[in-house]
Design a protein around this motif. Structure first.
Motif, PDB file in Angstrom:
ATOM      1  N   PHE A 150       4.317  -7.696   1.431  1.00  0.00           N
ATOM      2  CA  PHE A 150       4.059  -8.869   0.602  1.00  0.00           C
ATOM      3  C   PHE A 150       3.131  -8.518  -0.569  1.00  0.00           C
ATOM      4  CE2 PHE A 150       1.650 -12.779  -0.399  1.00  0.00           C
ATOM      5  CZ  PHE A 150       2.718 -13.543  -0.862  1.00  0.00           C
ATOM      6  N   ILE A 151       1.967  -7.968  -0.266  1.00  0.00           N
ATOM      7  CA  ILE A 151       1.041  -7.590  -1.336  1.00  0.00           C
ATOM      8  C   ILE A 151       1.322  -6.185  -1.838  1.00  0.00           C
ATOM      9  CG2 ILE A 151      -0.773  -9.092  -0.443  1.00  0.00           C
ATOM     10  CD1 ILE A 151      -2.147  -6.564   0.652  1.00  0.00           C
ATOM     11  N   GLY A 152       2.203  -5.486  -1.148  1.00  0.00           N
ATOM     12  CA  GLY A 152       2.409  -4.073  -1.448  1.00  0.00           C
ATOM     13  C   GLY A 152       1.402  -3.269  -0.639  1.00  0.00           C
ATOM     14  N   ASN A 153       1.750  -2.062  -0.266  1.00  0.00           N
ATOM     15  CA  ASN A 153       0.817  -1.248   0.515  1.00  0.00           C
ATOM     16  C   ASN A 153      -0.526  -1.173  -0.200  1.00  0.00           C
ATOM     17  OD1 ASN A 153       2.961  -0.792   2.273  1.00  0.00           O
ATOM     18  ND2 ASN A 153       3.581   1.058   1.165  1.00  0.00           N
ATOM     19  N   ALA A 154      -1.611  -1.109   0.578  1.00  0.00           N
ATOM     20  CA  ALA A 154      -2.946  -1.214  -0.015  1.00  0.00           C
ATOM     21  C   ALA A 154      -3.861  -0.078   0.436  1.00  0.00           C
ATOM     22  CB  ALA A 154      -3.575  -2.554   0.342  1.00  0.00           C
ATOM     23  N   VAL A 155      -4.768   0.284  -0.465  1.00  0.00           N
ATOM     24  CA  VAL A 155      -5.833   1.249  -0.176  1.00  0.00           C
ATOM     25  C   VAL A 155      -7.146   0.620  -0.636  1.00  0.00           C
ATOM     26  CG1 VAL A 155      -6.810   3.530  -0.676  1.00  0.00           C
ATOM     27  CG2 VAL A 155      -4.325   3.254  -0.440  1.00  0.00           C
TER      28      VAL A 155
ATOM     29  N   SER B  95     -15.698   7.829  -7.211  1.00  0.00           N
ATOM     30  CA  SER B  95     -15.820   8.588  -5.971  1.00  0.00           C
ATOM     31  C   SER B  95     -16.285   7.656  -4.855  1.00  0.00           C
ATOM     32  CB  SER B  95     -16.820   9.732  -6.147  1.00  0.00           C
ATOM     33  OG  SER B  95     -16.419  10.604  -7.181  1.00  0.00           O
ATOM     34  N   GLY B  96     -15.821   7.903  -3.647  1.00  0.00           N
ATOM     35  CA  GLY B  96     -16.223   7.054  -2.533  1.00  0.00           C
ATOM     36  C   GLY B  96     -15.518   7.436  -1.244  1.00  0.00           C
ATOM     37  N   THR B  97     -15.508   6.492  -0.307  1.00  0.00           N
ATOM     38  CA  THR B  97     -14.914   6.708   1.013  1.00  0.00           C
ATOM     39  C   THR B  97     -13.804   5.694   1.252  1.00  0.00           C
ATOM     40  OG1 THR B  97     -17.038   7.467   1.893  1.00  0.00           O
ATOM     41  CG2 THR B  97     -15.376   6.834   3.493  1.00  0.00           C
ATOM     42  N   VAL B  98     -12.655   6.170   1.676  1.00  0.00           N
ATOM     43  CA  VAL B  98     -11.526   5.277   1.971  1.00  0.00           C
ATOM     44  C   VAL B  98     -11.854   4.492   3.241  1.00  0.00           C
ATOM     45  CG1 VAL B  98      -9.068   5.147   2.515  1.00  0.00           C
ATOM     46  CG2 VAL B  98      -9.904   6.873   0.890  1.00  0.00           C
ATOM     47  N   THR B  99     -11.809   3.187   3.152  1.00  0.00           N
ATOM     48  CA  THR B  99     -12.137   2.338   4.299  1.00  0.00           C
ATOM     49  C   THR B  99     -10.919   1.599   4.848  1.00  0.00           C
ATOM     50  OG1 THR B  99     -12.787   0.573   2.763  1.00  0.00           O
ATOM     51  CG2 THR B  99     -14.529   2.002   3.607  1.00  0.00           C
ATOM     52  N   LEU B 100      -9.814   1.603   4.097  1.00  0.00           N
ATOM     53  CA  LEU B 100      -8.624   0.888   4.560  1.00  0.00           C
ATOM     54  C   LEU B 100      -7.366   1.478   3.945  1.00  0.00           C
ATOM     55  CD1 LEU B 100      -7.305  -1.644   5.980  1.00  0.00           C
ATOM     56  CD2 LEU B 100      -7.595  -2.818   3.791  1.00  0.00           C
ATOM     57  N   VAL B 101      -6.366   1.696   4.793  1.00  0.00           N
ATOM     58  CA  VAL B 101      -5.007   2.026   4.345  1.00  0.00           C
ATOM     59  C   VAL B 101      -4.079   1.081   5.100  1.00  0.00           C
ATOM     60  CG1 VAL B 101      -3.180   3.741   4.300  1.00  0.00           C
ATOM     61  CG2 VAL B 101      -5.541   4.435   3.827  1.00  0.00           C
ATOM     62  N   GLN B 102      -3.367   0.248   4.354  1.00  0.00           N
ATOM     63  CA  GLN B 102      -2.594  -0.825   4.984  1.00  0.00           C
ATOM     64  C   GLN B 102      -1.184  -0.886   4.416  1.00  0.00           C
ATOM     65  OE1 GLN B 102      -4.182  -4.711   4.115  1.00  0.00           O
ATOM     66  NE2 GLN B 102      -3.070  -5.697   5.788  1.00  0.00           N
TER      67      GLN B 102
ATOM     68  N   ALA C  32      -1.586   9.016  -0.331  1.00  0.00           N
ATOM     69  CA  ALA C  32      -1.971  10.409  -0.056  1.00  0.00           C
ATOM     70  C   ALA C  32      -3.339  10.527   0.619  1.00  0.00           C
ATOM     71  CB  ALA C  32      -1.988  11.203  -1.367  1.00  0.00           C
ATOM     72  N   VAL C  33      -3.914   9.414   1.055  1.00  0.00           N
ATOM     73  CA  VAL C  33      -5.228   9.446   1.707  1.00  0.00           C
ATOM     74  C   VAL C  33      -5.162   8.660   3.008  1.00  0.00           C
ATOM     75  CG1 VAL C  33      -6.537   9.728  -0.428  1.00  0.00           C
ATOM     76  CG2 VAL C  33      -5.989   7.420   0.391  1.00  0.00           C
ATOM     77  N   ALA C  34      -6.197   8.859   3.837  1.00  0.00           N
ATOM     78  CA  ALA C  34      -6.300   8.141   5.103  1.00  0.00           C
ATOM     79  C   ALA C  34      -7.689   7.537   5.221  1.00  0.00           C
ATOM     80  CB  ALA C  34      -6.027   9.088   6.279  1.00  0.00           C
ATOM     81  N   SER C  35      -7.816   6.558   6.076  1.00  0.00           N
ATOM     82  CA  SER C  35      -9.111   5.914   6.275  1.00  0.00           C
ATOM     83  C   SER C  35     -10.144   6.942   6.720  1.00  0.00           C
ATOM     84  CB  SER C  35      -8.971   4.805   7.333  1.00  0.00           C
ATOM     85  OG  SER C  35     -10.197   4.132   7.499  1.00  0.00           O
ATOM     86  N   GLY C  36     -11.298   6.906   6.077  1.00  0.00           N
ATOM     87  CA  GLY C  36     -12.362   7.861   6.373  1.00  0.00           C
ATOM     88  C   GLY C  36     -12.426   9.034   5.418  1.00  0.00           C
ATOM     89  N   ASP C  37     -11.393   9.218   4.592  1.00  0.00           N
ATOM     90  CA  ASP C  37     -11.385  10.328   3.631  1.00  0.00           C
ATOM     91  C   ASP C  37     -12.422  10.108   2.529  1.00  0.00           C
ATOM     92  OD1 ASP C  37      -9.374  11.487   5.028  1.00  0.00           O
ATOM     93  OD2 ASP C  37      -7.792  11.121   3.551  1.00  0.00           O
ATOM     94  N   LYS C  38     -13.044  11.203   2.105  1.00  0.00           N
ATOM     95  CA  LYS C  38     -13.911  11.192   0.933  1.00  0.00           C
ATOM     96  C   LYS C  38     -13.062  11.550  -0.280  1.00  0.00           C
ATOM     97  CE  LYS C  38     -17.755  10.695   3.370  1.00  0.00           C
ATOM     98  NZ  LYS C  38     -18.622   9.485   3.295  1.00  0.00           N
ATOM     99  N   VAL C  39     -13.127  10.732  -1.324  1.00  0.00           N
ATOM    100  CA  VAL C  39     -12.308  10.983  -2.506  1.00  0.00           C
ATOM    101  C   VAL C  39     -13.208  11.093  -3.725  1.00  0.00           C
ATOM    102  CG1 VAL C  39     -10.253   9.852  -1.587  1.00  0.00           C
ATOM    103  CG2 VAL C  39     -11.933   8.511  -2.854  1.00  0.00           C
ATOM    104  N   MET C  40     -12.733  11.837  -4.719  1.00  0.00           N
ATOM    105  CA  MET C  40     -13.451  11.997  -5.970  1.00  0.00           C
ATOM    106  C   MET C  40     -12.798  11.140  -7.052  1.00  0.00           C
ATOM    107  SD  MET C  40     -15.833  14.073  -5.125  1.00  0.00           S
ATOM    108  CE  MET C  40     -16.492  14.488  -6.730  1.00  0.00           C
ATOM    109  N   GLN C  41     -13.577  10.770  -8.027  1.00  0.00           N
ATOM    110  CA  GLN C  41     -13.042   9.983  -9.131  1.00  0.00           C
ATOM    111  C   GLN C  41     -11.907  10.749  -9.810  1.00  0.00           C
ATOM    112  OE1 GLN C  41     -15.480   9.386 -12.712  1.00  0.00           O
ATOM    113  NE2 GLN C  41     -14.963   7.220 -12.630  1.00  0.00           N
ATOM    114  N   GLY C  42     -10.786  10.048 -10.056  1.00  0.00           N
ATOM    115  CA  GLY C  42      -9.634  10.675 -10.695  1.00  0.00           C
ATOM    116  C   GLY C  42      -8.667  11.322  -9.722  1.00  0.00           C
ATOM    117  N   GLN C  43      -9.020  11.381  -8.445  1.00  0.00           N
ATOM    118  CA  GLN C  43      -8.128  11.980  -7.448  1.00  0.00           C
ATOM    119  C   GLN C  43      -6.932  11.060  -7.202  1.00  0.00           C
ATOM    120  OE1 GLN C  43     -10.096  13.171  -3.801  1.00  0.00           O
ATOM    121  NE2 GLN C  43      -8.208  12.980  -2.594  1.00  0.00           N
TER     122      GLN C  43
END
Length: 225
Positions: A154-159, A143-150, A178-189
């Protein structure tokens, strides 16, 4: 006889006459009983007030150390610490295509954990997970907070997700994010699906998974065991 003795004798005489009356002794017993009950109720009310007083500081001993918390603090009982997992729904269904570069591994294992970019070798800072060439859901390892969606072919899209205790996880070569920067996510989501990258075309559909502890890359496999 002095005056003090006379007064004392008079009091004794009056008390003796009082106790000779039929109702005197029961009245004394009732009075004493009422006094005892009143004392008990007062002490009980004071104890209850102390027990529920929200402004009171509470102290206890833990591991040989005194711990004190005030009215605005709470102690969490039987809290469960979340353990990191692999970023897939079924860990038994995936295999490691390229392992993490371990300084203490054998020479052969280190060679297999090298990434070649423009004829230059780099240590693999994560693990590349595949599932028999099939696409699969990529999940949050903790669980945590998304800080980057890129988006990066070359490296493949990143989260990137930031967690507690200085932990950061990165998921590369993903698609259908399926997430955006700033989203709160749960483990397994589910945060994306596996994809491809120009950095590791041999892996086909995969996810490149990295774990950082205090900005230092660590082996995701051993960290999530």
């Amino acid at each position: 006889m002095i005056k003090g003795d006379k007064s004392q004798s008079t009091l004794k005489t009056k008390f003796k006459r009082f106790t000779q009356k039929r109702w005197a002794v029961p009245a004394l017993y009732l009075g004493c009983g009422a006094l005892v009950l009143t004392t008990v109720f007062v002490l009980q009310d004071r104890n209850e007030e102390v027990a529920v007083n929200p402004q009171q500081q509470v102290s206890y001993e833990e591991n040989g150390q005194d711990v004190t918390f005030g009215p605005d603090e709470a102690v969490e009982v039987n809290s469960q610490v979340e353990k990191m997992a692999l970023p897939v729904e079924d860990p038994s269904a995936v295999t490691v295509h390229r392992a993490f570069y371990d300084q203490e591994a054998s020479a052969e294992e280190q060679q297999n954990a090298l990434v070649v970019v423009n004829q230059t070798y780099y240590p693999n800072l994560g693990v590349d997970l595949v599932q028999s060439g099939e696409s699969f859901n990529v999940t949050a390892a903790m669980s945590g907070t998304v800080t980057l969606v890129q988006e990066d072919p070359f490296i493949g899209n990143a989260v990137e997700i930031e967690h507690e205790d200085g932990l950061v996880t990165r998921y590369q070569a993903v698609q259908d994010i399926a997430v955006a920067s700033g989203d709160k996510v749960m483990q397994g989501q589910v945060i994306a699906t596996s994809g491809v990258s120009e950095l590791n075309p041999d892996a086909g559909t995969h996810v490149h998974f990295e774990v950082y502890k205090d900005d230092v890359a660590v082996d995701p496999i051993s960290f999530s065991e």
